[in-house]
Scaffold this motif. Structure first.
Motif, PDB file in Angstrom:
ATOM      1  N   GLU A  78       0.732  -1.234  -0.009  1.00 53.25           N
ATOM      2  CA  GLU A  78       0.076  -0.041   0.008  1.00 53.25           C
ATOM      3  C   GLU A  78       0.811   1.297  -0.030  1.00 53.25           C
ATOM      4  N   SER A 113      -2.084   5.387   8.151  1.00 49.71           N
ATOM      5  CA  SER A 113      -2.361   5.274   6.810  1.00 49.71           C
ATOM      6  C   SER A 113      -1.051   5.852   6.136  1.00 49.71           C
ATOM      7  N   GLU A 171      -5.830   3.474  -1.093  1.00 49.77           N
ATOM      8  CA  GLU A 171      -6.351   4.737  -0.626  1.00 49.77           C
ATOM      9  C   GLU A 171      -5.704   5.903  -1.005  1.00 49.77           C
TER      10      GLU A 171
END
Length: 371
Positions: free
Chosen positions: A119, A135, A126
């Motif tokens: 990610e 995040s 996202e």
């Protein structure tokens, strides 16, 4: 009776010759031993100095002093050999240092990849950076780097190629002698100066005239483009100057004008070198830090309303590292993500450098007649 040693001059001369040859051989052997000792001593001391530096040993200064002393002794008695050994050691040291830097960046970035996984660099995730929420995504910074680089190369590419053509093919000799050094001097201006000009002049102008966010990527790209301009001009001019005069003279001989010769002969022949110049300019723009750090707004998100909006502001990889360093606790995920950004930037710039070298090699083969 007579002694043969006194009555046979030829034998005496022969014995003397053999003695001299043996002495010369011993001298040569001694010279080889001394050269070998000097070379081995220099290499050993450099290795010890490097290892002592990595281990933070107190003996490191002693090794360095001994290396300088051995090199000085070799310069007196074996200058050519010493020069070869020293230049070889300098080359190897540079390569080893770069390799260690790359390894260090990769090792420090591993915790970030363990925490965030793919990610961290996944463009279909996202794409949000929020350390407080756990995040972590470098996509906004990567995308900001790409957009500012596109704007920069849109400025530096055409202007750089045009400047190189003017210097190489159009300008008279006296003007070329003035313009070319002046362009190269521009490359020596500190980036913080460009950043200050961009912050005080370009940013307010673009914000007021275009009614966009302060620190828009368009303004940053323009400033970085002018910073990359000397690199593009210098490398492209060298490529254009490398085109054989026989090719240009042949074009003129069949009735082509100067401009037709430039467009039909010079530019196609130097296309590989000009492409390499543009790629180097891209690398220069991607690696720029201080000017962009001063001008950008440091919003770690994708541009809005669309990701392609260059009149919005975001963050770049270099400004992300520069603005975060000193405000992050060492050892955490945020700290490791900074190194991950460095790894990503290093891979991109290294790839561009390799591509530019391949393009330049192709140009040399083409101009040499080897397809």
């Amino acid at each position: 009776m007579f002694d043969n040693r006194t009555t046979n001059p030829l034998s005496a001369v022969t014995q003397w010759g053999h003695a001299r040859v043996a002495s010369l051989r011993r001298s040569i052997d001694e010279l080889d031993r001394l050269s070998l000792l000097l070379a081995v001593g220099q290499i050993t001391l450099v290795v010890c100095s490097f290892a002592g530096f990595l281990l933070q040993s107190l003996w490191t200064p002693l090794f360095v002093v001994l290396f300088l002393a051995v090199s000085g002794l070799g310069w007196v008695y074996r200058q050519a050999l010493t020069a070869k050994v020293v230049t070889f050691l300098m080359t190897v040291s540079a390569l080893v240092t770069l390799g260690l830097i790359a390894v260090f960046l990769v090792l420090e970035s591993i915790p970030a990849f363990r925490t965030a996984g793919l990610e961290l660099i996944n463009p279909f995730g996202e794409n949000v950076w929020s350390s407080s929420q756990g995040s972590y995504s470098l996509i906004p910074m990567l995308w900001g780097t790409i957009l500012t680089t596109i704007v920069a190369i849109a400025v530096a590419g055409p202007l750089g190629i045009a400047g190189a053509l003017f210097i190489s093919e159009i300008a008279p000799g006296w003007l070329r002698d003035i313009v070319k050094p002046a362009v190269e001097i521009l490359a020596g201006i500190p980036s913080i100066v460009y950043g200050f000009i961009g912050f005080t002049i370009v940013n307010p102008y673009v914000t007021d005239r275009l009614s966009v966010s302060p620190g828009a990527m368009f303004a940053i790209g323009v400033v970085i483009g002018f910073m990359a301009l000397p690199t593009v001009v210098s490398v492209a001019e060298d490529a254009l100057a490398a085109v054989p005069n026989a090719m240009k003279d042949g074009s003129l001989a069949v009735g082509a004008t100067d401009w037709q010769t430039i467009g039909s002969v010079t530019l196609p022949a130097a296309f590989s070198g000009v492409s390499a110049a543009v790629l180097l300019g891209i690398g220069r723009a991607m690696g720029e830090t201080m000017a962009a750090t001063v001008m950008i707004s440091h919003s770690r998100r994708l541009p809005e309303p669309t990701g392609y909006n260059v009149f919005d502001s975001t963050e770049t990889l270099t400004t992300f590292i520069a603005s975060s360093y000193g405000h992050v606790t060492p050892g955490g995920t945020f700290w490791s993500a900074l190194f991950a950004a460095g790894v990503l930037l290093m891979v991109i710039v290294t790839g561009l450098g390799i591509v530019s070298q391949l393009v330049e090699m192709r140009m040399r083969r083409t101009l040499g007649g080897n397809q």
